[in-house]
Motif scaffolding. Sequence first.
Motif, PDB file in Angstrom:
ATOM      1  N   PRO A 181     -13.064  -4.881  -5.787  1.00 18.71           N
ATOM      2  CA  PRO A 181     -12.568  -6.008  -5.090  1.00 18.71           C
ATOM      3  C   PRO A 181     -12.731  -5.495  -3.734  1.00 18.71           C
ATOM      4  CG  PRO A 181     -11.276  -5.604  -6.911  1.00 18.71           C
ATOM      5  CD  PRO A 181     -12.289  -4.384  -6.936  1.00 18.71           C
ATOM      6  N   VAL A 182     -12.465  -6.639  -2.760  1.00 14.61           N
ATOM      7  CA  VAL A 182     -12.099  -6.326  -1.509  1.00 14.61           C
ATOM      8  C   VAL A 182     -10.592  -6.116  -1.344  1.00 14.61           C
ATOM      9  CG1 VAL A 182     -12.094  -7.246   1.068  1.00 14.61           C
ATOM     10  CG2 VAL A 182     -13.957  -7.890  -0.484  1.00 14.61           C
ATOM     11  N   HIS A 183     -10.210  -4.882  -0.991  1.00 20.15           N
ATOM     12  CA  HIS A 183      -8.839  -4.404  -1.185  1.00 20.15           C
ATOM     13  C   HIS A 183      -8.332  -3.320  -0.067  1.00 20.15           C
ATOM     14  CE1 HIS A 183     -10.725  -1.567  -4.775  1.00 20.15           C
ATOM     15  NE2 HIS A 183     -11.264  -1.264  -3.578  1.00 20.15           N
ATOM     16  N   LEU A 184      -7.169  -3.334   0.052  1.00 19.27           N
ATOM     17  CA  LEU A 184      -6.717  -2.554   1.235  1.00 19.27           C
ATOM     18  C   LEU A 184      -6.113  -1.126   0.704  1.00 19.27           C
ATOM     19  CD1 LEU A 184      -5.927  -2.660   4.462  1.00 19.27           C
ATOM     20  CD2 LEU A 184      -3.613  -2.803   3.526  1.00 19.27           C
ATOM     21  N   PHE A 185      -6.834   0.120   0.916  1.00 21.02           N
ATOM     22  CA  PHE A 185      -6.362   1.274   0.724  1.00 21.02           C
ATOM     23  C   PHE A 185      -5.312   1.725   1.561  1.00 21.02           C
ATOM     24  CE2 PHE A 185     -10.212   1.458  -2.084  1.00 21.02           C
ATOM     25  CZ  PHE A 185      -9.710   1.934  -3.410  1.00 21.02           C
ATOM     26  N   TRP A 186      -4.219   2.040   1.289  1.00 23.67           N
ATOM     27  CA  TRP A 186      -3.080   2.483   2.165  1.00 23.67           C
ATOM     28  C   TRP A 186      -3.000   3.959   2.696  1.00 23.67           C
ATOM     29  CZ3 TRP A 186      -0.768   5.788  -1.164  1.00 23.67           C
ATOM     30  CH2 TRP A 186      -0.958   5.703  -2.694  1.00 23.67           C
ATOM     31  N   GLY A 187      -3.885   4.573   2.039  1.00 24.99           N
ATOM     32  CA  GLY A 187      -4.322   6.085   2.585  1.00 24.99           C
ATOM     33  C   GLY A 187      -4.329   6.158   3.963  1.00 24.99           C
ATOM     34  N   ALA A 188      -5.479   5.156   4.419  1.00 24.85           N
ATOM     35  CA  ALA A 188      -5.733   5.256   5.859  1.00 24.85           C
ATOM     36  C   ALA A 188      -5.798   4.092   6.311  1.00 24.85           C
ATOM     37  CB  ALA A 188      -7.221   5.883   5.979  1.00 24.85           C
ATOM     38  N   LEU A 189      -5.263   3.067   5.741  1.00 20.89           N
ATOM     39  CA  LEU A 189      -5.288   1.676   6.184  1.00 20.89           C
ATOM     40  C   LEU A 189      -6.522   0.831   6.432  1.00 20.89           C
ATOM     41  CD1 LEU A 189      -2.748  -0.367   6.436  1.00 20.89           C
ATOM     42  CD2 LEU A 189      -2.812   0.008   9.106  1.00 20.89           C
ATOM     43  N   ASP A 190      -7.622   1.149   5.313  1.00 24.33           N
ATOM     44  CA  ASP A 190      -8.758   0.519   5.455  1.00 24.33           C
ATOM     45  C   ASP A 190      -9.155  -0.412   4.484  1.00 24.33           C
ATOM     46  OD1 ASP A 190      -8.820   2.791   3.585  1.00 24.33           O
ATOM     47  OD2 ASP A 190     -10.920   2.701   3.659  1.00 24.33           O
ATOM     48  N   LEU A 191      -9.578  -1.616   4.954  1.00 29.26           N
ATOM     49  CA  LEU A 191     -10.010  -2.657   4.300  1.00 29.26           C
ATOM     50  C   LEU A 191     -11.345  -2.618   3.503  1.00 29.26           C
ATOM     51  CD1 LEU A 191      -8.636  -5.629   2.787  1.00 29.26           C
ATOM     52  CD2 LEU A 191     -10.133  -6.492   4.582  1.00 29.26           C
ATOM     53  N   ALA A 192     -11.670  -2.677   2.310  1.00 30.00           N
ATOM     54  CA  ALA A 192     -12.962  -2.025   1.988  1.00 30.00           C
ATOM     55  C   ALA A 192     -13.584  -2.928   0.659  1.00 30.00           C
ATOM     56  CB  ALA A 192     -12.948  -0.704   1.720  1.00 30.00           C
ATOM     57  N   THR A 193     -14.997  -2.478   0.322  1.00 33.10           N
ATOM     58  CA  THR A 193     -15.383  -2.968  -0.833  1.00 33.10           C
ATOM     59  C   THR A 193     -16.552  -1.847  -1.056  1.00 33.10           C
ATOM     60  OG1 THR A 193     -16.659  -4.714  -2.268  1.00 33.10           O
ATOM     61  CG2 THR A 193     -17.170  -4.553   0.093  1.00 33.10           C
TER      62      THR A 193
END
Length: 300
Positions: A171-183
């Motif tokens: 999915p397109v989701h926000l990883f909170w470790g580095a605050l990056d939105l990714a797929t």
Amino acid sequence: MTGSAWPQLPVEGWVDTRDTFTLWLQVVGKIRIARTPLLNHWWNAPLYLTGRGLTTSLMPDRPGRSFTIDLDLVAHRLDIVTTTGEAGSMALEPRSVRDFHAALMGRLDELDLATEIWPVPVEIPGAIPFVDDEVHHAYDAEAVTRFWRGMVETGRVLDVFRARFVGKSSPVHLFWGALDLATTRFSGRGAPPHPGGVPNCGPHVMHEAYSHEVSSAGYWPGGEEEGLFYSYAYPEPDGFRTCSPGPSAARFDEELGEFVLPYAAVRAADDPDAVLLDFLQSTYEAAATTARWDRAAVER
């Protein structure tokens, strides 16, 4: 299409808020990890965009009761909502990470949702445990709303890009470790064990995240100017970094080990969507071609 929908996101103007906000989201994200079964590549960890901000999506408590934690980044409020009708909230305002952690855990206790987490930030060198962090306390509400609006536009384009792929993709989701939105796209083949080296992330974390060959892309609110769109491959194939990344403003960053495209270059373009899609497609093709993916099997 003009770039008017894409807000300015000068890193220098909100770095203190960004760092505090990232740590708050780490508290929220760790609650999601504690409450949900491990999903491949830690897909049970990220947060998701909503029409008002971010959400954990539903997390189980017990049979007959689940709950969400939602961050309203327009009204600047955190809401906890259960499927049995109870709710609690707290303001998003300048406060230390220590106070945020204590307040959120207190709200969960009041709703009979007490959740134990590992209270140490990840992906941050020299990280301060949440319960001790009085250093990070900034919250510029306007800057956070702008960031969210930028992620809404980014997510919209990432969804278009994701739809072109019929193989396994995240999915397109926000990883909170580095605050990056990714797929992330997957070739279907396994990958060698990741070498690790990410602060406060044990080898098992990275081995799970990169268990299979990937091409991953997204936006990171760090680096230069207004942050960077990025694209990388793991494992990196021979010849990958010498491929064309598409738009003239894109380049391979040797320090990051990734292709990057400044957010500012996309925002200022006559057709931001087209420029970003060119970058995403070109860098994916660089990964898929040099690594010899079975493209006919995974592309629409």
